[in-house]
Enzyme design. Structure first.
Site, mmCIF file in Angstrom:
data_model
loop_
_atom_site.group_PDB
_atom_site.id
_atom_site.type_symbol
_atom_site.label_atom_id
_atom_site.label_comp_id
_atom_site.label_asym_id
_atom_site.label_seq_id
_atom_site.Cartn_x
_atom_site.Cartn_y
_atom_site.Cartn_z
ATOM 1 N N PHE A 40 0.844 -1.227 -0.022
ATOM 2 C CA PHE A 40 0.019 0.123 -0.182
ATOM 3 C C PHE A 40 0.859 1.310 0.027
ATOM 4 N N ILE A 41 1.663 1.418 1.060
ATOM 5 C CA ILE A 41 2.193 2.702 1.107
ATOM 6 C C ILE A 41 3.536 2.862 0.175
ATOM 7 N N ASP B 250 12.838 -11.644 -0.998
ATOM 8 C CA ASP B 250 12.666 -11.625 0.374
ATOM 9 C C ASP B 250 13.743 -10.935 1.253
ATOM 10 N N GLU C 296 5.296 -7.127 7.418
ATOM 11 C CA GLU C 296 3.821 -7.665 7.718
ATOM 12 C C GLU C 296 3.207 -6.777 8.533
ATOM 13 N N THR D 155 9.611 -11.686 9.220
ATOM 14 C CA THR D 155 9.667 -10.354 8.192
ATOM 15 C C THR D 155 10.301 -9.085 8.834
ATOM 16 N N THR E 250 5.945 2.803 12.770
ATOM 17 C CA THR E 250 4.695 3.024 13.173
ATOM 18 C C THR E 250 4.617 3.930 14.544
ATOM 19 N N ASP E 251 3.482 4.405 14.689
ATOM 20 C CA ASP E 251 3.219 5.198 16.093
ATOM 21 C C ASP E 251 2.888 3.926 16.884
ATOM 22 N N GLU E 252 2.370 2.923 16.533
ATOM 23 C CA GLU E 252 1.946 1.667 17.345
ATOM 24 C C GLU E 252 3.073 1.205 18.445
ATOM 25 N N TYR F 96 2.130 -7.410 16.269
ATOM 26 C CA TYR F 96 2.597 -6.431 15.311
ATOM 27 C C TYR F 96 3.577 -5.433 15.844
ATOM 28 N N SER F 97 3.115 -4.578 16.538
ATOM 29 C CA SER F 97 3.852 -3.429 17.165
ATOM 30 C C SER F 97 4.929 -3.926 17.884
ATOM 31 N N LYS G 239 7.692 -4.418 15.193
ATOM 32 C CA LYS G 239 7.990 -3.337 14.599
ATOM 33 C C LYS G 239 9.010 -2.449 15.542
ATOM 34 N N LEU H 167 -9.347 -1.017 8.004
ATOM 35 C CA LEU H 167 -10.662 -0.451 8.518
ATOM 36 C C LEU H 167 -11.291 0.315 7.310
ATOM 37 N N PRO I 213 -8.615 -8.525 20.739
ATOM 38 C CA PRO I 213 -7.836 -8.914 22.025
ATOM 39 C C PRO I 213 -6.777 -7.646 21.983
HETATM 40 P P1 NAD Z 1 1.295 -3.586 3.287
HETATM 41 O O1 NAD Z 1 1.036 -4.763 4.079
HETATM 42 O O2 NAD Z 1 0.103 -3.044 2.280
HETATM 43 O O3 NAD Z 1 2.687 -3.982 2.230
HETATM 44 C C1 NAD Z 1 3.746 -4.723 2.510
HETATM 45 C C2 NAD Z 1 4.663 -4.855 1.509
HETATM 46 O O4 NAD Z 1 5.593 -5.609 2.142
HETATM 47 C C3 NAD Z 1 3.710 -5.694 0.437
HETATM 48 O O5 NAD Z 1 4.012 -5.367 -0.628
HETATM 49 C C4 NAD Z 1 4.728 -7.245 0.772
HETATM 50 O O6 NAD Z 1 4.335 -7.953 -0.275
HETATM 51 C C5 NAD Z 1 6.016 -6.767 1.254
HETATM 52 N N1 NAD Z 1 6.527 -7.648 2.064
HETATM 53 C C6 NAD Z 1 6.068 -8.411 3.172
HETATM 54 N N2 NAD Z 1 6.949 -9.434 3.802
HETATM 55 C C7 NAD Z 1 8.060 -9.088 2.857
HETATM 56 C C8 NAD Z 1 9.289 -9.846 2.874
HETATM 57 N N3 NAD Z 1 9.729 -10.800 3.777
HETATM 58 N N4 NAD Z 1 10.338 -9.571 1.917
HETATM 59 C C9 NAD Z 1 9.932 -8.487 0.845
HETATM 60 N N5 NAD Z 1 8.811 -7.980 0.963
HETATM 61 C C10 NAD Z 1 7.870 -8.209 1.834
HETATM 62 O O7 NAD Z 1 1.811 -2.485 4.125
HETATM 63 P P2 NAD Z 1 1.914 -0.974 4.280
HETATM 64 O O8 NAD Z 1 0.523 -0.439 4.912
HETATM 65 O O9 NAD Z 1 2.168 -0.384 2.925
HETATM 66 O O10 NAD Z 1 3.168 -0.519 5.258
HETATM 67 C C11 NAD Z 1 4.384 -0.381 4.913
HETATM 68 C C12 NAD Z 1 5.341 -0.026 5.963
HETATM 69 O O11 NAD Z 1 4.662 1.016 6.837
HETATM 70 C C13 NAD Z 1 5.288 -1.267 7.013
HETATM 71 O O12 NAD Z 1 6.722 -0.908 7.532
HETATM 72 C C14 NAD Z 1 4.254 -0.555 8.103
HETATM 73 O O13 NAD Z 1 4.609 -1.176 9.540
HETATM 74 C C15 NAD Z 1 4.501 0.801 8.097
HETATM 75 N N6 NAD Z 1 3.210 1.669 8.421
HETATM 76 C C16 NAD Z 1 2.083 1.286 8.031
HETATM 77 C C17 NAD Z 1 0.975 2.134 8.344
HETATM 78 C C18 NAD Z 1 -0.396 1.938 7.917
HETATM 79 O O14 NAD Z 1 -1.320 2.793 8.278
HETATM 80 N N7 NAD Z 1 -0.613 1.127 6.975
HETATM 81 C C19 NAD Z 1 1.163 3.026 9.418
HETATM 82 C C20 NAD Z 1 2.402 3.523 9.795
HETATM 83 C C21 NAD Z 1 3.700 2.646 9.294
HETATM 84 P P1 TYD Z 2 -6.698 -1.107 11.171
HETATM 85 O O1 TYD Z 2 -7.063 -0.448 9.849
HETATM 86 O O2 TYD Z 2 -6.616 -2.582 11.369
HETATM 87 O O3 TYD Z 2 -5.436 -0.263 11.736
HETATM 88 P P2 TYD Z 2 -4.696 -0.561 13.192
HETATM 89 O O4 TYD Z 2 -5.245 -1.575 13.950
HETATM 90 O O5 TYD Z 2 -3.006 -0.670 12.610
HETATM 91 O O6 TYD Z 2 -4.991 0.985 13.750
HETATM 92 O O7 TYD Z 2 -7.560 -0.918 12.350
HETATM 93 C C1 TYD Z 2 -7.974 0.851 12.657
HETATM 94 C C2 TYD Z 2 -8.998 0.784 13.721
HETATM 95 O O8 TYD Z 2 -10.306 0.070 13.348
HETATM 96 C C3 TYD Z 2 -8.561 -0.225 14.858
HETATM 97 O O9 TYD Z 2 -8.812 0.485 15.998
HETATM 98 C C4 TYD Z 2 -9.311 -1.488 14.916
HETATM 99 C C5 TYD Z 2 -10.555 -0.837 13.968
HETATM 100 N N1 TYD Z 2 -11.116 -1.851 13.115
HETATM 101 C C6 TYD Z 2 -12.631 -2.324 13.313
HETATM 102 O O10 TYD Z 2 -13.184 -1.618 14.230
HETATM 103 N N2 TYD Z 2 -13.301 -3.188 12.579
HETATM 104 C C7 TYD Z 2 -12.470 -3.662 11.521
HETATM 105 O O11 TYD Z 2 -12.992 -4.567 10.764
HETATM 106 C C8 TYD Z 2 -11.027 -3.460 11.481
HETATM 107 C C9 TYD Z 2 -10.389 -4.277 10.095
HETATM 108 C C10 TYD Z 2 -10.710 -2.459 12.189
#
Ligand code: NAD
Ligand code: TYD
Length: 355
Positions: A10-11, A57, A82, A98, A132-134, A158-159, A162, A198, A290
């Site tokens: 995504f990002i 990988d 992940e 990962t 992440t802020d988490e 996850y957090s 990270k 979400l 949880p």
């Molecule tokens: P995402 O899950 O959409 O994408 C992760 C990407 O990493 C995927 O393309 C996947 O194929 C690749 N990947 C996973 N395991 C791998 C491996 N072993 N080797 C190579 N590639 C691998 O995640 P995202 O939401 O785009 O997040 C990207 C980064 O930003 C992450 O590090 C996440 O912790 C961080 N982040 C995300 C958010 C958010 O809201 N999504 C917020 C803050 C920080």
């Molecule tokens: P999410 O998008 O999974 O991000 P994060 O857990 O990393 O913050 O969830 C955002 C918020 O939405 C989180 O408080 C969990 C909540 N949530 C729901 O209430 N319902 C859902 O189906 C999902 C996926 C998340």
């Protein structure tokens, strides 16, 4: 050129697209293409010589070092992870593999490569780690937002994974001098987000007439940032971030989950009205996650002050763009949900390297 990991997620894919829209500096994009990685996100770059995709990988240190030696990037921007909290609860092992071991392997490869550089190549090199802020855990209603000195207190696998990766990055700066910069960002939303998080999940379910699941009472608070604003922050951190420093990134935009979902339903009611009344009727409260963190909030004043970054989108503008994007890309959502894309990846990449 720069070396990006996770650039099909995504990002990462938003970052790659934004980067190449603004610069002719090439990108080597290494991504394992897990369920969350999707080359369709990068379809507009097919045939573009500035983008070289390698399926790989980040746990494979030998392959990483070979790629670094081959392409000789001036920087690494590390997105691969992940990333979904709920998946980390059901299966934490992949997160350790990962996020912890993979980041370690990447740091080792980066260190070996960087040790071979001299002069400006060595001093100008950067390893930008996206986190992440988490990692800071959860806030009470009246607590001040997270700063860069808030103690780490991760609550989910996850957090925690990270947080471990952030500590390794910090240690590589302090011990080996590797010029690292870490960003800790709040919740992102926008185009190409996998429909398990979400906002895209609620979009997909709303249009499919399915329940919109709200965990617990829906009173949990997240600080939402439009993804292109995050990408701009990462570019600034790469350009001007000081080695060894951490920058928090956020939108100054705290919202309760239930309010996010209601806002989405309101926009959908306006732009894609359906017979039978509001999409909000599909809202369904379900058992809580949880260990669910109650509140995240980010103090982004350091990156604003030191690097001159500020978010451009408000939640109102960003969420409208996002809703429209998902309405315009329902085929993409259907593909990633159907698994058709994953089986295509297996078929297409089983015996291939590179692009
Ligand atoms: P995402 O899950 O959409 O994408 C992760 C990407 O990493 C995927 O393309 C996947 O194929 C690749 N990947 C996973 N395991 C791998 C491996 N072993 N080797 C190579 N590639 C691998 O995640 P995202 O939401 O785009 O997040 C990207 C980064 O930003 C992450 O590090 C996440 O912790 C961080 N982040 C995300 C958010 C958010 O809201 N999504 C917020 C803050 C920080
Ligand atoms: P999410 O998008 O999974 O991000 P994060 O857990 O990393 O913050 O969830 C955002 C918020 O939405 C989180 O408080 C969990 C909540 N949530 C729901 O209430 N319902 C859902 O189906 C999902 C996926 C998340």
């Amino acid at each position: 050129m720069i070396f990006v990991t996770g650039g099909a997620g995504f990002i990462g894919s938003n970052f790659v697209l934004d980067w190449l829209a603004q610069s002719d500096e090439g990108i080597v994009n290494v991504d394992k293409l897990t369920y969350a990685g999707n080359l369709d996100n990068l379809a507009s770059l097919r045939g573009d010589q500035r983008h070289r995709f390698v399926r790989g990988d980040i746990c494979d240190g030998g392959a990483l070092l070979a790629l670094l030696e081959q392409h000789r990037p001036r920087a690494i921007v590390h997105f691969a992870a992940e990333s979904h909290v709920d998946r980390s609860i059901h299966g934490p092992a992949e997160f350790i593999a990962t996020n912890v071991n993979g980041t370690f392997a990447l740091l080792e490869a980066a260190r070996a490569y960087w040790n071979g550089l001299t002069g400006e190549e060595e001093s100008g090199f950067r390893f930008v780690h996206i986190s992440t802020d988490e990692v800071y855990g959860t806030l009470g209603d009246n607590d001040a937002p997270f700063t860069e000195t808030t103690a780490y207190a991760p609550n989910s696998p996850y957090s925690a994974s990270k947080a471990a990766s952030d500590h390794l990055v910090r240690a590589y700066f302090h011990t080996y001098g590797l010029p690292t910069v870490t960003t800790n960002c709040s919740n992102n939303y926008g185009p190409w987000q996998f429909p398990e998080k979400l906002i895209p999940l609620v979009m997909a379910n709303a249009l499919a007439g399915k329940p919109l699941p709200i965990y617990g009472d829906g009173g949990q608070i997240r600080d939402w940032l439009y993804v292109s604003d995050h990408c701009a922050a990462v570019r600034r951190a790469l350009e001007a971030g000081r080695p060894g420093q951490v920058y928090n990134v956020g939108g100054w935009n705290e919202m309760k989950n239930i309010d996010v979902v209601r806002a989405l339903c309101d926009i959908l009611d306006q732009v894609a009205p359906k017979a039978g009344g509001s999409y909000a009727k599909q809202i369904t409260f379900v058992p809580d996650r949880p260990g669910h963190d109650r509140r995240y909030a980010v103090d982004a004043s350091k990156i604003e002050r030191e690097l001159g970054w500020k978010p451009i989108e408000t939640f109102e503008t960003g969420i409208r763009k996002t809703v429209q994007w998902y309405l315009d890309h329902q085929d993409w959502v259907a593909d990633v949900q159907s698994g058709a894309y994953l089986s295509w990846v297996e078929q297409n990449y089983a015996n291939r390297e590179g692009n």
